[in-house]
Design a protein around this motif. Structure first.
Motif, PDB file in Angstrom:
ATOM      1  N   TYR A   1      -5.088   6.219 -11.448  1.00  0.00           N
ATOM      2  CA  TYR A   1      -3.961   7.148 -11.500  1.00  0.00           C
ATOM      3  C   TYR A   1      -4.048   8.251 -10.449  1.00  0.00           C
ATOM      4  CZ  TYR A   1      -2.522   4.660 -15.642  1.00  0.00           C
ATOM      5  OH  TYR A   1      -2.097   3.674 -16.495  1.00  0.00           O
ATOM      6  N   ALA A   2      -5.199   8.398  -9.818  1.00  0.00           N
ATOM      7  CA  ALA A   2      -5.281   9.277  -8.650  1.00  0.00           C
ATOM      8  C   ALA A   2      -4.707   8.573  -7.417  1.00  0.00           C
ATOM      9  CB  ALA A   2      -6.726   9.695  -8.401  1.00  0.00           C
ATOM     10  N   ILE A   3      -4.988   7.278  -7.280  1.00  0.00           N
ATOM     11  CA  ILE A   3      -4.479   6.493  -6.145  1.00  0.00           C
ATOM     12  C   ILE A   3      -2.969   6.330  -6.242  1.00  0.00           C
ATOM     13  CG2 ILE A   3      -4.578   4.235  -4.999  1.00  0.00           C
ATOM     14  CD1 ILE A   3      -7.434   3.971  -6.282  1.00  0.00           C
ATOM     15  N   LEU A   4      -2.473   6.080  -7.458  1.00  0.00           N
ATOM     16  CA  LEU A   4      -1.045   5.860  -7.679  1.00  0.00           C
ATOM     17  C   LEU A   4      -0.272   7.148  -7.389  1.00  0.00           C
ATOM     18  CD1 LEU A   4       1.144   3.911  -8.708  1.00  0.00           C
ATOM     19  CD2 LEU A   4       0.680   4.782 -11.012  1.00  0.00           C
ATOM     20  N   GLY A   5       0.552   7.116  -6.355  1.00  0.00           N
ATOM     21  CA  GLY A   5       1.273   8.307  -5.947  1.00  0.00           C
ATOM     22  C   GLY A   5       0.422   9.291  -5.169  1.00  0.00           C
ATOM     23  N   GLY A   6      -0.797   8.899  -4.813  1.00  0.00           N
ATOM     24  CA  GLY A   6      -1.756   9.818  -4.188  1.00  0.00           C
ATOM     25  C   GLY A   6      -1.584  10.001  -2.699  1.00  0.00           C
ATOM     26  N   ILE A   7      -0.450   9.609  -2.146  1.00  0.00           N
ATOM     27  CA  ILE A   7      -0.042   9.777  -0.742  1.00  0.00           C
ATOM     28  C   ILE A   7      -1.143   9.433   0.261  1.00  0.00           C
ATOM     29  CG2 ILE A   7       1.902  11.309  -1.173  1.00  0.00           C
ATOM     30  CD1 ILE A   7       0.162  13.708  -0.501  1.00  0.00           C
ATOM     31  N   GLY A   8      -1.921   8.401  -0.088  1.00  0.00           N
ATOM     32  CA  GLY A   8      -2.894   7.854   0.845  1.00  0.00           C
ATOM     33  C   GLY A   8      -4.163   8.652   1.017  1.00  0.00           C
ATOM     34  N   LEU A   9      -4.388   9.668   0.193  1.00  0.00           N
ATOM     35  CA  LEU A   9      -5.508  10.592   0.415  1.00  0.00           C
ATOM     36  C   LEU A   9      -6.758  10.258  -0.392  1.00  0.00           C
ATOM     37  CD1 LEU A   9      -3.568  13.994   0.481  1.00  0.00           C
ATOM     38  CD2 LEU A   9      -4.274  12.578   2.416  1.00  0.00           C
ATOM     39  N   VAL A  10      -6.712   9.201  -1.197  1.00  0.00           N
ATOM     40  CA  VAL A  10      -7.866   8.869  -2.047  1.00  0.00           C
ATOM     41  C   VAL A  10      -8.748   7.811  -1.401  1.00  0.00           C
ATOM     42  CG1 VAL A  10      -8.570   8.085  -4.355  1.00  0.00           C
ATOM     43  CG2 VAL A  10      -6.539   9.516  -4.083  1.00  0.00           C
ATOM     44  N   GLY A  11      -8.204   7.028  -0.496  1.00  0.00           N
ATOM     45  CA  GLY A  11      -8.966   5.982   0.174  1.00  0.00           C
ATOM     46  C   GLY A  11      -8.024   5.002   0.834  1.00  0.00           C
ATOM     47  N   PHE A  12      -8.598   3.963   1.435  1.00  0.00           N
ATOM     48  CA  PHE A  12      -7.837   2.924   2.116  1.00  0.00           C
ATOM     49  C   PHE A  12      -7.617   1.786   1.120  1.00  0.00           C
ATOM     50  CE2 PHE A  12      -6.913   1.110   6.414  1.00  0.00           C
ATOM     51  CZ  PHE A  12      -6.535  -0.157   6.000  1.00  0.00           C
TER      52      PHE A  12
ATOM     53  N   PHE B   1       7.021   1.704  -9.592  1.00  0.00           N
ATOM     54  CA  PHE B   1       6.225   0.599  -9.058  1.00  0.00           C
ATOM     55  C   PHE B   1       4.861   0.516  -9.741  1.00  0.00           C
ATOM     56  CE2 PHE B   1       3.694  -1.672  -5.872  1.00  0.00           C
ATOM     57  CZ  PHE B   1       4.577  -2.653  -5.435  1.00  0.00           C
ATOM     58  N   GLY B   2       4.268   1.673  -9.996  1.00  0.00           N
ATOM     59  CA  GLY B   2       2.934   1.701 -10.589  1.00  0.00           C
ATOM     60  C   GLY B   2       2.841   1.094 -11.961  1.00  0.00           C
ATOM     61  N   ASP B   3       3.962   1.022 -12.675  1.00  0.00           N
ATOM     62  CA  ASP B   3       3.952   0.403 -14.002  1.00  0.00           C
ATOM     63  C   ASP B   3       3.695  -1.091 -13.935  1.00  0.00           C
ATOM     64  OD1 ASP B   3       4.536   2.600 -15.842  1.00  0.00           O
ATOM     65  OD2 ASP B   3       6.447   2.729 -14.805  1.00  0.00           O
ATOM     66  N   HIS B   4       3.735  -1.678 -12.740  1.00  0.00           N
ATOM     67  CA  HIS B   4       3.586  -3.128 -12.582  1.00  0.00           C
ATOM     68  C   HIS B   4       2.412  -3.490 -11.670  1.00  0.00           C
ATOM     69  CE1 HIS B   4       7.443  -3.190 -14.609  1.00  0.00           C
ATOM     70  NE2 HIS B   4       7.782  -2.207 -13.788  1.00  0.00           N
ATOM     71  N   VAL B   5       1.582  -2.485 -11.381  1.00  0.00           N
ATOM     72  CA  VAL B   5       0.350  -2.725 -10.625  1.00  0.00           C
ATOM     73  C   VAL B   5      -0.764  -2.991 -11.624  1.00  0.00           C
ATOM     74  CG1 VAL B   5      -1.314  -1.765  -8.991  1.00  0.00           C
ATOM     75  CG2 VAL B   5       1.123  -1.243  -8.735  1.00  0.00           C
ATOM     76  N   LEU B   6      -1.390  -4.155 -11.514  1.00  0.00           N
ATOM     77  CA  LEU B   6      -2.439  -4.544 -12.455  1.00  0.00           C
ATOM     78  C   LEU B   6      -3.807  -4.026 -12.032  1.00  0.00           C
ATOM     79  CD1 LEU B   6      -1.337  -8.240 -13.106  1.00  0.00           C
ATOM     80  CD2 LEU B   6      -0.783  -6.196 -14.449  1.00  0.00           C
TER      81      LEU B   6
ATOM     82  N   GLY C   1       0.817  -1.212   0.000  1.00  0.00           N
ATOM     83  CA  GLY C   1       0.000   0.000   0.000  1.00  0.00           C
ATOM     84  C   GLY C   1       0.850   1.261   0.000  1.00  0.00           C
ATOM     85  N   GLY C   2       1.924   1.247   0.782  1.00  0.00           N
ATOM     86  CA  GLY C   2       2.827   2.391   0.798  1.00  0.00           C
ATOM     87  C   GLY C   2       3.557   2.567  -0.513  1.00  0.00           C
ATOM     88  N   ALA C   3       3.958   1.452  -1.144  1.00  0.00           N
ATOM     89  CA  ALA C   3       4.647   1.523  -2.434  1.00  0.00           C
ATOM     90  C   ALA C   3       3.747   2.121  -3.509  1.00  0.00           C
ATOM     91  CB  ALA C   3       5.119   0.131  -2.844  1.00  0.00           C
ATOM     92  N   ILE C   4       2.459   1.766  -3.473  1.00  0.00           N
ATOM     93  CA  ILE C   4       1.504   2.325  -4.433  1.00  0.00           C
ATOM     94  C   ILE C   4       1.245   3.799  -4.132  1.00  0.00           C
ATOM     95  CG2 ILE C   4      -0.903   2.245  -5.214  1.00  0.00           C
ATOM     96  CD1 ILE C   4      -0.782  -0.820  -4.738  1.00  0.00           C
ATOM     97  N   SER C   5       0.999   4.112  -2.874  1.00  0.00           N
ATOM     98  CA  SER C   5       0.632   5.475  -2.490  1.00  0.00           C
ATOM     99  C   SER C   5       1.739   6.482  -2.775  1.00  0.00           C
ATOM    100  CB  SER C   5       0.272   5.524  -1.001  1.00  0.00           C
ATOM    101  OG  SER C   5      -0.897   4.776  -0.741  1.00  0.00           O
ATOM    102  N   ASN C   6       2.994   6.008  -2.798  1.00  0.00           N
ATOM    103  CA  ASN C   6       4.114   6.891  -3.106  1.00  0.00           C
ATOM    104  C   ASN C   6       4.713   6.623  -4.481  1.00  0.00           C
ATOM    105  OD1 ASN C   6       4.611   8.478  -0.476  1.00  0.00           O
ATOM    106  ND2 ASN C   6       4.406   6.365   0.240  1.00  0.00           N
ATOM    107  N   ASP C   7       4.128   5.698  -5.220  1.00  0.00           N
ATOM    108  CA  ASP C   7       4.634   5.284  -6.531  1.00  0.00           C
ATOM    109  C   ASP C   7       6.162   5.242  -6.514  1.00  0.00           C
ATOM    110  OD1 ASP C   7       4.621   4.421  -9.135  1.00  0.00           O
ATOM    111  OD2 ASP C   7       4.325   6.412 -10.007  1.00  0.00           O
ATOM    112  N   ILE C   8       6.685   4.374  -5.671  1.00  0.00           N
ATOM    113  CA  ILE C   8       8.114   4.354  -5.404  1.00  0.00           C
ATOM    114  C   ILE C   8       8.905   3.974  -6.668  1.00  0.00           C
ATOM    115  CG2 ILE C   8       7.888   3.961  -2.935  1.00  0.00           C
ATOM    116  CD1 ILE C   8       8.777   1.064  -5.181  1.00  0.00           C
ATOM    117  N   HIS C   9      10.194   4.293  -6.647  1.00  0.00           N
ATOM    118  CA  HIS C   9      11.090   3.995  -7.756  1.00  0.00           C
ATOM    119  C   HIS C   9      12.330   3.298  -7.222  1.00  0.00           C
ATOM    120  CE1 HIS C   9      12.273   7.926  -6.130  1.00  0.00           C
ATOM    121  NE2 HIS C   9      13.503   7.519  -6.370  1.00  0.00           N
TER     122      HIS C   9
END
Length: 432
Positions: free
Chosen positions: A156-167, A127-132, A109-117
């Motif tokens: 694409y709002a959730i990806l990198g969205g720093i946890g503010l779009v939902g759980f 990371f988001g390039d490999h989330v299905l 969840g943290g990796a998605i929320s910050n779209d880590i590299h």
């Protein structure tokens, strides 16, 4: 109330910590604990994962595999599982996450929320390039399932969205097939920024993982160590015993200071600059060298530390990086954990994602109060003029003006914001 610190240990503030252990428990009870914020392993450096005087939803109990297809490498898992758990379970089966940051101690969840590299952005993106797909719970009870093909604007709002779009409840990830846990690596010393950029450009076609450590204090010109590596097939090497040491105490002052830093940097450069040309390394010490020393953040003392990570567009990357290093040297401040690398040409689709084409410089600075903040203001000016950005996962103090120039999609992002979610960062940058 429980006192919680971010990884930078800049504050120790009270939070109402709520532990959830099952998806059903979350769905039934989340609305009672709003506004709040999901938190995983607490590895964000600044205030993106804090919600001072408010609810903090602990997600690490949601750490289960739901399914894994051994033929296709598709993993369906809960969002609280760590990258380390995924790797230690599935690398022996021949599968690995395509992109990871400098630590495995973060949740999906943290990796998605910050779209880590990671070290291979030029090859495999973020990371988001490999989330299905992602399964999201809004605080009003709505469940949203989305992917790049379905409900893509939500994805694409959730990806990198720093946890503010939902759980984030669950995700499906595409893993990569590997031959084993080994990396063929090479360390090359460089003595100025022109050499760094030449190495970065020439390495991209043949080396998947590239990164450099840079000495920003000892030399009139930037020198450092360029590190590159590829996963490799090898069968005659035994796996090393992995260390699980803990940094034992918090010293009264930072161990990274004006006396120790020149010595550390000199010793680190000369210990690594003349190693044999290529070596075979286990993936954990290659990708995650600091994970072998738990709680290493204590070494910065009771006042904690900042990490300042910027990305600068390529066309001004050399000049802006050179100017930043000059400002740092002039200030008398310095960083031991100093990383310079380039991103590839792809830009993440995430509305608030940090990875984008350019040059990224990440530096750790002990917290020395106003002196450190004055340095950051000078660095901000360089990044702002270059039309660059600061990484939200690392930030603890950027201004709203700085945020808006680095993240021009903010107005579009706010359409997807869940107002039942708030954080110390959101209040600082958005006012709510």
């Amino acid at each position: 109330m429980t006192k919680i610190q971010a990884w930078g240990r800049l504050s120790n503030t009270e939070h109402d910590l709520i532990n959830f252990n099952t998806p059903l428990e979350i769905r039934q009870n989340l609305v009672q604990y709003t506004p709040g914020l999901a938190q995983g392993m607490g590895r964000s450096y600044g205030d993106v994962g804090l919600n001072t005087q408010g609810y903090l939803w602990q997600t690490t109990g949601l750490n289960h595999f739901i399914s894994f297809n051994l033929q296709t490498g598709v993993l369906h898992c809960e969002a609280g599982i760590t990258l380390q758990d995924i790797h230690r379970t599935l690398i022996p089966q021949g599968w690995m996450l395509p992109v990871t940051p400098g630590t495995q101690m973060i949740t999906v969840g943290g990796a998605i929320s910050n779209d880590i590299h990671g070290k291979n952005h030029h090859a495999l993106g973020s990371f988001g390039d490999h989330v299905l797909s992602i399964k999201l719970l809004r605080t009003d009870g709505e469940i949203i399932e989305c992917s790049p093909q379905h409900n893509s604007t939500w994805f694409y709002a959730i990806l990198g969205g720093i946890g503010l779009v939902g759980f984030i409840l669950e995700a499906k990830l595409q893993l990569r097939s590997i031959c084993g846990p080994w990396v063929q690596s090479e360390i090359i010393p460089y003595y100025n920024l022109e050499e760094f950029f030449s190495l970065a450009d020439s390495s991209e076609s043949d080396w998947e993982h590239t990164v450099s450590w840079i000495d920003c204090i000892n030399s009139t010109t930037a020198k450092g160590l360029f590190i590159r590596g590829n996963l490799t097939e090898i069968h005659n090497k035994s796996e090393p015993k992995l260390n699980d040491k803990i940094f034992p105490f918090t010293p009264p002052i930072s161990l990274i200071n004006k006396m120790s830093l020149p010595i550390f940097n000199f010793a680190y450069f000369h210990a690594n600059a003349f190693k044999k040309t290529q070596q075979i390394t286990h993936y954990e010490p290659f990708f995650y060298p600091l994970d072998s020393l738990h709680e290493w953040n204590k070494m910065y003392g009771p006042r904690g530390f900042y990490q300042y990570q910027s990305v600068i567009p390529y066309d001004v990357g050399l000049d802006a990086t050179e100017e930043m290093l000059k400002v740092i040297k002039k200030s008398g401040e310095g960083s031991f954990l100093a990383v310079l690398k380039t991103f590839g040409q792809r830009k993440s689709g995430g509305l608030l994602s940090f990875p984008r084409p350019g040059v990224t410089l990440a530096l750790d600075f002990p917290n020395r109060g106003e002196k450190t903040l004055k340095l950051f203001n000078e660095l901000d000016h360089i990044v702002y003029e270059a039309k660059g950005a600061l990484y939200l996962a690392k930030d603890a103090r950027m201004s709203q003006k700085m945020f808006e120039v680095g993240y021009p999609n903010i107005e579009n992002f706010l359409r997807y914001r869940d107002l039942g979610i708030t954080s110390s960062m959101s209040r600082r940058l958005f006012g709510v």
